[in-house]
Design a protein around this motif. Structure first.
Motif, PDB file in Angstrom:
ATOM      1  N   ALA A 179      -3.714  12.381  31.577  1.00 55.52           N
ATOM      2  CA  ALA A 179      -3.926  11.973  33.676  1.00 55.52           C
ATOM      3  C   ALA A 179      -4.946  12.785  34.296  1.00 55.52           C
ATOM      4  N   GLY A 180      -5.285  13.302  32.707  1.00 59.94           N
ATOM      5  CA  GLY A 180      -6.331  15.489  32.924  1.00 59.94           C
ATOM      6  C   GLY A 180      -8.010  14.109  33.529  1.00 59.94           C
ATOM      7  N   VAL A 181      -9.206  15.503  34.272  1.00 65.67           N
ATOM      8  CA  VAL A 181      -9.908  15.011  34.950  1.00 65.67           C
ATOM      9  C   VAL A 181     -11.211  15.485  34.435  1.00 65.67           C
ATOM     10  N   GLU A 182     -12.806  15.184  34.677  1.00 64.54           N
ATOM     11  CA  GLU A 182     -13.578  16.261  33.890  1.00 64.54           C
ATOM     12  C   GLU A 182     -13.585  17.671  35.190  1.00 64.54           C
ATOM     13  N   THR A 183     -14.071  19.154  34.549  1.00 63.67           N
ATOM     14  CA  THR A 183     -14.205  19.344  35.745  1.00 63.67           C
ATOM     15  C   THR A 183     -14.969  21.132  36.042  1.00 63.67           C
ATOM     16  N   ASP A 184     -15.250  21.244  36.777  1.00 62.79           N
ATOM     17  CA  ASP A 184     -16.250  22.460  37.019  1.00 62.79           C
ATOM     18  C   ASP A 184     -16.436  23.192  38.132  1.00 62.79           C
ATOM     19  N   LYS A 185     -16.688  24.462  37.995  1.00 59.09           N
ATOM     20  CA  LYS A 185     -16.690  25.035  39.429  1.00 59.09           C
ATOM     21  C   LYS A 185     -16.479  24.852  40.524  1.00 59.09           C
ATOM     22  N   GLY A 186     -17.169  23.973  40.835  1.00 63.06           N
ATOM     23  CA  GLY A 186     -17.463  23.115  42.318  1.00 63.06           C
ATOM     24  C   GLY A 186     -16.385  23.067  42.835  1.00 63.06           C
ATOM     25  N   LEU A 187     -15.514  21.722  41.834  1.00 65.62           N
ATOM     26  CA  LEU A 187     -14.511  20.867  41.583  1.00 65.62           C
ATOM     27  C   LEU A 187     -13.247  21.745  41.866  1.00 65.62           C
ATOM     28  N   LEU A 188     -13.160  23.314  41.253  1.00 68.51           N
ATOM     29  CA  LEU A 188     -12.177  23.759  41.965  1.00 68.51           C
ATOM     30  C   LEU A 188     -11.947  24.866  43.259  1.00 68.51           C
ATOM     31  N   ARG A 189     -13.343  24.796  43.198  1.00 64.30           N
ATOM     32  CA  ARG A 189     -13.534  25.256  45.016  1.00 64.30           C
ATOM     33  C   ARG A 189     -13.269  25.027  46.389  1.00 64.30           C
ATOM     34  N   ARG A 190     -13.354  23.147  45.491  1.00 66.27           N
ATOM     35  CA  ARG A 190     -13.010  22.338  46.508  1.00 66.27           C
ATOM     36  C   ARG A 190     -11.933  22.080  46.941  1.00 66.27           C
ATOM     37  N   ILE A 191     -11.226  21.643  45.612  1.00 68.02           N
ATOM     38  CA  ILE A 191      -9.940  21.750  45.665  1.00 68.02           C
ATOM     39  C   ILE A 191      -9.305  22.819  46.341  1.00 68.02           C
ATOM     40  N   ILE A 192      -9.414  24.226  46.595  1.00 69.46           N
ATOM     41  CA  ILE A 192      -8.520  25.014  47.050  1.00 69.46           C
ATOM     42  C   ILE A 192      -9.511  25.239  48.695  1.00 69.46           C
ATOM     43  N   GLY A 193     -10.733  24.232  48.624  1.00 68.81           N
ATOM     44  CA  GLY A 193     -11.482  24.546  50.726  1.00 68.81           C
ATOM     45  C   GLY A 193     -12.024  25.093  50.390  1.00 68.81           C
ATOM     46  N   LEU A 194     -12.066  25.479  49.483  1.00 67.29           N
ATOM     47  CA  LEU A 194     -13.751  26.365  49.826  1.00 67.29           C
ATOM     48  C   LEU A 194     -15.287  26.020  49.938  1.00 67.29           C
ATOM     49  N   ASP A 195     -15.315  24.780  49.278  1.00 66.93           N
ATOM     50  CA  ASP A 195     -17.110  24.391  49.291  1.00 66.93           C
ATOM     51  C   ASP A 195     -16.365  22.825  49.966  1.00 66.93           C
ATOM     52  N   LYS A 196     -17.024  22.546  50.580  1.00 65.31           N
ATOM     53  CA  LYS A 196     -16.991  21.411  51.550  1.00 65.31           C
ATOM     54  C   LYS A 196     -18.758  20.486  50.363  1.00 65.31           C
TER      55      LYS A 196
END
Length: 352
Positions: free
Chosen positions: A335-352
């Motif tokens: 169930a994993g997905v490819e990730t990058d720093k932008g995705l991580l920041r969007r998940i925690i609400g830091l970037d739109k």
């Protein structure tokens, strides 16, 4: 995580005068036929090994290893349980423990101790010559006779005893360090190192020596009513050897942990063949895998009911069935997905 090695078998309790139990080769062939993959060798019996020769001659050590490997096995460890016991003996036990020493040394405690220390050093050398990294032994005891004190222990007695015990063992530990081998104390009733607290007291006295390690045997803790699973949480970094030995504790209105001077058959706490007692080996093997135990699961047969040959035959399968082949992936990797720093920041609400 690492997969525990095994099954192995400690040969001490199986040695005898009749084949196949009367020499190393026939013992190994017998063990291999039962499904064992390794043998832990007692070093006090010349039918298995000449410890001094194995220490002083790499050629001889290679010959011993060759015998074992020709039988389809490997050497898991060498054991100096009996010699280690003699590093520290209270005078009250002199006659009983004299039987562990050569006949010429009996009645001479100082010479017996000197011999035992040299035996341990041979154990370090021989282990190195055989390519082994762990070495089981006993600590011996100077103060065991006061474990349930009456009259009360004088102030300072325990500290004095452990200071002396550490004084005797520190040079041996240094010698093992020089040879790249961990010295694994089997924590055992009758030894001054018989539970976690006594082991910690000893560690403090030897300045947390990196070679002052442990052989883990849960059976002794069942008889003491000690939490043998949490023990692994406390001391997993020091556990370098493992005896698979079962036990049971059945208190009655007439006896408990001290056993009433009864035979093993009639004690409330008694040792059993693997699978016949109360030890939760599923939890133990899980814990050891969780903590990356990199050693062997070695069966030690001590049972007051079952025949040793039956215990060995059943024990090989018992250990094999409990060894956990550890996973190399997470169960939810699908169930994993490819990730990058932008995705991580969007998940925690830091970037739109």
């Amino acid at each position: 995580m690492k997969t525990v090695k095994g099954p192995g078998i400690f040969l001490a309790q199986f040695l005898g005068d009749k084949a196949p139990f009367n020499n190393l080769r026939s013992l190994c062939l017998w063990a291999e036929s039962l499904g064992f993959k390794g043998v832990q060798i007692p070093t006090w019996d010349s039918r298995c090994i000449d410890l001094q020769q194995a220490a002083e001659s790499k050629t001889y050590a290679d010959e011993v290893r060759g015998i074992v490997e020709e039988c389809g096995l490997v050497i898991t460890e060498l054991s100096t349980h009996l010699q280690g016991q003699l590093v520290a003996v209270h005078p009250a036990y002199n006659e009983l423990f004299d039987g562990f020493a050569p006949e010429a040394l009996r009645g001479n405690p100082a010479a017996r101790t000197e011999w035992a220390v040299q035996q341990l050093k041979y154990g370090a050398q021989a282990s190195r010559n055989l390519g082994l990294t762990a070495h089981p032994t006993f600590s011996g005891a100077l103060i065991w006779h006061t474990f349930h004190p009456w009259p009360q222990r004088p102030a300072g007695l325990v500290d004095e005893a452990f200071t002396e015990l550490a004084k005797r063992w520190r040079p041996i530990l240094d010698y093992f360090d020089e040879h790249g081998v961990d010295l694994c104390y089997e924590i055992h009733p009758g030894e001054d190192l018989f539970d976690g607290i006594t082991y910690e007291m000893f560690l403090e006295k030897v300045n947390n020596h990196p070679r002052a390690c442990l052989l883990y045997d849960p059976s002794h803790f069942v008889l003491q009513q000690l939490d043998y699973v949490q023990y692994i949480d406390f001391y997993h970094e020091r556990i370098k050897a493992f005896h698979v030995k079962d036990a049971e504790f059945n208190a009655t209105g007439k006896q408990g942990t001290f056993g009433g001077y009864q035979s093993w058959l009639n004690r409330a706490g008694r040792y059993r063949s693997p699978g016949d007692g109360q030890v939760d080996f599923k939890k133990i093997f899980s814990k050891l895998a969780e903590y990356d135990f990199d050693g062997w699961a070695v069966m030690e047969w001590e049972c007051c009911i079952k025949h040793p040959e039956d215990g060995a035959r059943e024990g090989a399968k018992f250990i094999q069935d409990h060894i956990i082949r550890v996973t190399d992936k997470a169960f939810d990797d699908f169930a994993g997905v490819e990730t990058d720093k932008g995705l991580l920041r969007r998940i925690i609400g830091l970037d739109k």
